[in-house]
Design an enzyme around this catalytic site. Structure first.
Site, PDB file in Angstrom:
ATOM      1  N   THR D  17       0.770  -1.329   0.023  1.00 32.26           N
ATOM      2  CA  THR D  17      -0.158  -0.193   0.068  1.00 32.26           C
ATOM      3  C   THR D  17       0.719   1.357  -0.112  1.00 32.26           C
ATOM      4  OG1 THR D  17      -0.020  -0.036   2.381  1.00 32.26           O
ATOM      5  CG2 THR D  17      -1.974  -1.163   1.318  1.00 32.26           C
ATOM      6  N   THR D  19       4.316   3.740  -1.024  1.00 27.91           N
ATOM      7  CA  THR D  19       4.721   4.709  -2.194  1.00 27.91           C
ATOM      8  C   THR D  19       5.500   3.573  -3.325  1.00 27.91           C
ATOM      9  OG1 THR D  19       5.042   6.715  -0.990  1.00 27.91           O
ATOM     10  CG2 THR D  19       5.844   6.715  -3.138  1.00 27.91           C
ATOM     11  N   VAL D  20       6.491   2.864  -2.608  1.00 32.39           N
ATOM     12  CA  VAL D  20       7.026   1.926  -3.662  1.00 32.39           C
ATOM     13  C   VAL D  20       6.105   0.607  -4.055  1.00 32.39           C
ATOM     14  CG1 VAL D  20       8.966   0.453  -3.759  1.00 32.39           C
ATOM     15  CG2 VAL D  20       9.336   2.415  -2.773  1.00 32.39           C
ATOM     16  N   SER D  42       0.488  -3.784   6.480  1.00 31.79           N
ATOM     17  CA  SER D  42       0.422  -3.537   8.048  1.00 31.79           C
ATOM     18  C   SER D  42      -0.952  -4.245   8.405  1.00 31.79           C
ATOM     19  CB  SER D  42       0.445  -2.258   8.483  1.00 31.79           C
ATOM     20  OG  SER D  42      -0.694  -1.412   8.119  1.00 31.79           O
ATOM     21  N   SER D  45      -4.202  -3.079   7.858  1.00 28.76           N
ATOM     22  CA  SER D  45      -4.735  -2.977   6.459  1.00 28.76           C
ATOM     23  C   SER D  45      -5.236  -4.354   5.802  1.00 28.76           C
ATOM     24  CB  SER D  45      -3.739  -2.738   5.270  1.00 28.76           C
ATOM     25  OG  SER D  45      -3.348  -1.158   5.694  1.00 28.76           O
ATOM     26  N   ASP D  92      10.301  -0.246   4.043  1.00 29.65           N
ATOM     27  CA  ASP D  92      11.117   0.664   4.528  1.00 29.65           C
ATOM     28  C   ASP D  92      12.170  -0.141   5.626  1.00 29.65           C
ATOM     29  OD1 ASP D  92      10.136   1.233   6.962  1.00 29.65           O
ATOM     30  OD2 ASP D  92       9.370   3.046   6.387  1.00 29.65           O
ATOM     31  N   CYS D 157      18.089   5.274  -4.349  1.00 25.19           N
ATOM     32  CA  CYS D 157      17.951   5.871  -5.517  1.00 25.19           C
ATOM     33  C   CYS D 157      18.900   6.827  -6.481  1.00 25.19           C
ATOM     34  CB  CYS D 157      16.361   6.391  -5.430  1.00 25.19           C
ATOM     35  SG  CYS D 157      16.241   7.673  -3.819  1.00 25.19           S
ATOM     36  N   GLY D 189      10.872  10.712  -2.839  1.00 23.37           N
ATOM     37  CA  GLY D 189      11.971   9.722  -2.309  1.00 23.37           C
ATOM     38  C   GLY D 189      11.720   9.573  -0.664  1.00 23.37           C
ATOM     39  N   HIS D 258      15.049  12.528  -9.415  1.00 23.93           N
ATOM     40  CA  HIS D 258      16.349  13.116  -8.699  1.00 23.93           C
ATOM     41  C   HIS D 258      17.328  13.596  -9.810  1.00 23.93           C
ATOM     42  CE1 HIS D 258      14.463  11.644  -5.079  1.00 23.93           C
ATOM     43  NE2 HIS D 258      15.456  10.612  -4.936  1.00 23.93           N
ATOM     44  N   ASN D 345      13.222   8.566  -9.621  1.00 26.04           N
ATOM     45  CA  ASN D 345      13.478   7.939  -8.448  1.00 26.04           C
ATOM     46  C   ASN D 345      12.596   6.769  -7.729  1.00 26.04           C
ATOM     47  OD1 ASN D 345      12.103  10.406  -7.837  1.00 26.04           O
ATOM     48  ND2 ASN D 345      11.632   9.727  -5.842  1.00 26.04           N
TER      49      ASN D 345
END
EC number: 1.2.1.11
Lengths: 368, 368, 368, 368
Positions: D17, D19-20, D42, D45, D92, D157, D189, D258, D345
């Site tokens: 869910t 960004t990446v 998580s 979710s 992350d 990145c 980023g 970037h 990025n």
């Protein structure tokens, strides 16, 4: 008409190096009906290749087959333009008379400029609203003794944004009485270089010259009808009124995508429910979609249920920028209903409208 | 009252490390009436110096004499708070009950939160509009058996923006019937960290939770009157109506400064001329200005004649952000008159309102 | 010299309506030494009041006493200019020859343009670095047989940003060998209308015409010395080298404030420690500060300890934009030391430099 | 291997869910090798549909077939994950240990997090640079007694952006000695909500935590070789040195893309000419391109000749964001050569790298 069997139609672009012109290049380089044949720009650019003459500002590269095409002046005596079945114009109001020269040279012109929008013999067409107004070009041809040429305009980008949902509402709930609209308009609407970054970064400019008058006037012509006998538009009726439109236009630091906050009241005096309005917006079928015009969006109106949508950056790209997005439908304490709508101002708000209008003209036999 | 002879009043700040709290620090560090004495923040910050506890985000440095002050919890039993003649609160709605605890500890509280704005015994004051509503605190004290303490709120930042010109118009042309307002609001209105940059860069978000309801409701309480006998506000009258307000709120990529596009109709049915309206706006004199409250702006309303003004970035700083700017006054096709207005949402729209309200309270003897 | 007893010096501004000119107006309207006396702009503006001729873009209003002043052409034969003790020029490079005409009319000119920066008889002065280079104007006057007039330039805004900390380092640790610098420059550096919003919103432009060469060259002239006998600058020494400077310049979507990331190596081959460097930067005292030049900043270099500072929006306003901000001092893996620095490009980076240079000239007796 | 005859490989996404994760969904919903089979997020979710659990922030809609998929927790015991041939992780660093649990459950994990990048048995792969480092997973499996599972990371990145041109240069001109890099990094980023709009609008933040160290260290591992016997990476050699890299990282108000300004010196002491460098960059052929990995870009490096390119907004979308763009190649006064480079990025800088790495693993037989 089947796109696979049809003969390709050669097309020209006036103002090919400008902001709207670049969108025309992008839309037409792989079009099923049309083939790019003539590119016109200022005398400064004439003689150069398109790649050399253009400060290309789109995120997709210049189409390879266009990069090497030589740009000519915007003159109907240029041979390549004379061979075109359609000439799309991205010229702005300052050079609008060029469009008339092309028309008088018996060419078919689809214009984005404001110059002829108020002419009683020139259709002002938003493709997902009133393409049938194209019929008036016969009277236009007759008045100018032209066998083939005519001129069709599309609407101001902000007008386009609001008339699509207004048309859906009018069909369902009867004539509109009043419309209040406040716009938040993208910088690309002003062309290039257009808005100075020093004016708009971290700022709002609560004024766009001539824009409010366009919205207030064009809405009436587009939602109004043609006269009996298809011989023009009754401009007395077309403005001011019968719909009282009051507009406030703002420039905001957004690249592409105009947002408009709209409140509307109906003549009937009966307020439809929010659910009825949503159903009508969602169910709206534009003729160009039903006819299968290749650049028409799958949905003319995309209805958003998320309370913070539509948003220009996230929503404008759907259906290649050819839809109008509507959200936040709710009751208005002052008029009947309010909502927010958004469109891609340089696609459906400009070049895409011309292209779909021309597709409709092909399908309906107005372009040979 | 002369600022040179008066005794300085010790003041405390609740939420001192937050966005509004930082503006309080900036406004009060050199104030002629008030001296910063107690700084309250979350238990996480308590015990640290203000400089250590705060992510300072203003373009002027932390005042030297404040940097080393030790932050305490927001608790009325903290001795330094007990010594304060006024407590300014920059707390948000989530911790609003703390303000009530301070009031019940017999302290005078000026609040920016929404929690008590609808209370029939709590004044909701925009300093350049309705400071006389302060009189109701006597009834509030009586109801809570307090000798000294009371709570006063200021309005939502967007409400503040529109009620200042509306008040001027109402005084000149009689009661308002309907108000249509579309806002373009700055990101600082959402506090820190507030709006994610991924949501707002190159974008518009056409929704701000609860904001439209606040504008529609608060406008009526602020422009309405107190009951006979000064014993409260007639909240039945206060909303919905008697003024029908319809709001649409948008977030735009602007740091400070809310813009609002407003159309208004009067109950009288008589439309004033644009020139009359301009004259009235220009001539509006707020009581806090006439009384010489030190933070009141020289002009409560700054009338702009340039057609592209006011603009948040260029105009908000005038008079230290304490004025409302009005421009583009013109006729409305649907209601009577329309205009654009703008204010600094974190100064007059928040901390500065509290401070001027407190100055008025000092001048009028509501603070000992 | 005491500012209270001195006679006010009449000053003129060339390019008074432009971006730099507006800053001059703002800085000089309440100046202790100087009184605005003549405003020059293009022939299009001549004859109009300053308020009518100018698209004022600053967040403070046009000073009242300036608004009504009549703008003249930039011609030294205009009487009001002839009466000026100093003429400040905000002209850009395109009209630089006008500055020479003023000088040859025996007027003292402080210029922001690049045209004369490389002249071996024209001082190129950053006020908090090398004001003593002013001495060369005697040789300049001699060469042109002028009794009073001369021309002084200030540096490119990005050069100014880096030479202030470089000067401090050089004084403490000896001559510099190499400097690597990458800039992130604000849009205001390009004037108005300057950078199109379509080019810079949500974007970086990794190129600014001529900027890299200016940084690489000017740094050497500013940090170099005058020849023996004060009769000019040894331009052979001044570029390229003896300091090898390599610059990369970028435009970013920031309104005011240039950021530069700098790495430096010393000729000595000895790497100073981070703490030594910080101490030196913090302790740097510029002569203009010590002399009490009224527009000089309290600190020439503001050293930031927070790891995410300086930031243009938050830090540029300190000391009215007259300081250079330095942060993130740390070892460099390739050269000796690296840091980030930032200045207000339209104040210390332009108009403020001219004004402090002129103040220094007054104090040192170079202006009668 | 032919994509038409191959069996589809089921894949899972960790952090689906985020960004990446959203980019993984977008890239994999129509992939020729891979079929989305398991989505992990998580516990908050888990149990919801993907559409309900996700604040979707891309300008294309959620793929229809994904919208209704039910999200599970990121737990290798979830049956659907057990059936996956590849698990892509957009987690992350905070939840990096989850990736290890998946590996130990004998699953193949391609990670974007920093946690295992410095592990001497974990390949750190930029697909257009060093995919052959994948061979080390055999030693990794051996050390953990795994028959099938292993973990591969892709690079930071900004590191990715610079190592692609550095690799091309190194192949042509020999080992690198020093690299100086200053980055201008996009807000995406930092993930969502990530950077507060109050921190970055009209601003530069000259610091990104941990970023400079990553660039300085990862560059050495990626451009370094594996040990003899393919049993790991010689991390002593990998950092610091043998390439001295010095980085300065800035956050700028750009959404995606970037930019990096790079200067480089070679060990050979021979400076190649600008034309030689351009030829080498233009001619660089990455193995993944030659092998026909479906997500590999047609050109690994796009060389720009226009002096103001590449620009993030205009160039990042080419080849679906999988190329590195290089421009402004020129001599450096301090090191040998300098240039600017730019990548998307969140595509090549994150999800796209993982996907191409996995495609390479399929082609090379590392995934059954």
């Amino acid at each position: 008409m089947s796109s696979s069997t049809q003969k390709e139609i050669k097309v020209g672009i006036l103002g090919a190096t400008g902001t709207v012109g670049q969108r025309f290049i992008q839309l037409l380089s792989t079009h099923p009906y049309f083939r790019l044949h003539a590119l016109g720009a200022s005398s400064r650019s004439a003689g150069q290749t398109y790649a050399a003459a253009t400060k290309w500002k789109l995120a997709t590269p210049i189409p390879e087959e266009v990069a090497g095409m030589v740009v000519s002046e915007c003159d109907p005596s240029v041979e390549a333009f004379g061979e075109c079945g359609v000439v799309f114009s991205g010229l702005d109001e300052k050079v609008g008379e060029i469009e008339d020269a092309f028309r008088r040279a018996n060419l078919v012109v689809f214009s984005n400029a404001k110059n002829y929008r108020r002419d009683s013999l020139v259709p002002l067409i938003v493709p997902t609203v009133n393409p049938s107004h194209l019929s008036v070009v016969r009277a236009q041809q007759a008045s100018l003794s032209l066998s083939k040429g005519y001129l069709v305009t599309n609407a101001n980008c902000s007008t386009t944004c609001i008339v699509v949902p207004l048309r859906a509402l009018e069909l369902a709930f009867g004539p509109l009485k009043t419309v209040m609209v406040t716009t938040l308009q993208a910088i690309s609407g002003a062309g290039y270089p257009g808005v100075s970054s020093l004016d708009i970064l971290d700022n709002v400019v609560p004024y766009i010259g001539g824009e409010e008058e366009k919205i207030e006037w064009e809405t009436n012509k587009i939602l109004g009808g043609v006269t009996d006998g298809d011989d023009g538009f009754d401009l007395h009726a077309a403005g001011p009124g019968p719909i009282n439109v009051s507009a406030h236009c703002n420039r905001v630091p957004v690249i592409d995508g105009h947002t408009a906050c709209v409140s509307v009241a109906f003549q009937s005096g009966t307020k439809p429910s929010v659910e009825e309005v949503k159903k009508v917006l969602k169910g709206y079928k534009a003729e160009v979609v039903e006819l299968g015009c290749p650049s028409a969006p799958k949905e003319s109106i995309v209805l958003h249920e998320a309370q913070d949508r539509p948003q220009p950056r996230l929503d404008k790209d759907l259906y290649a920028g050819a839809a109008v997005h509507v959200g936040r439908v709710r009751e208005c304490n002052v008029l009947d209903i309010k909502f927010v709508c958004m469109l891609d101002n340089v696609r459906l708000g400009a070049a895409t409208s011309s292209v779909i209008n021309a597709e409709y003209a092909v399908v309906k036999g107005f372009i040979q």
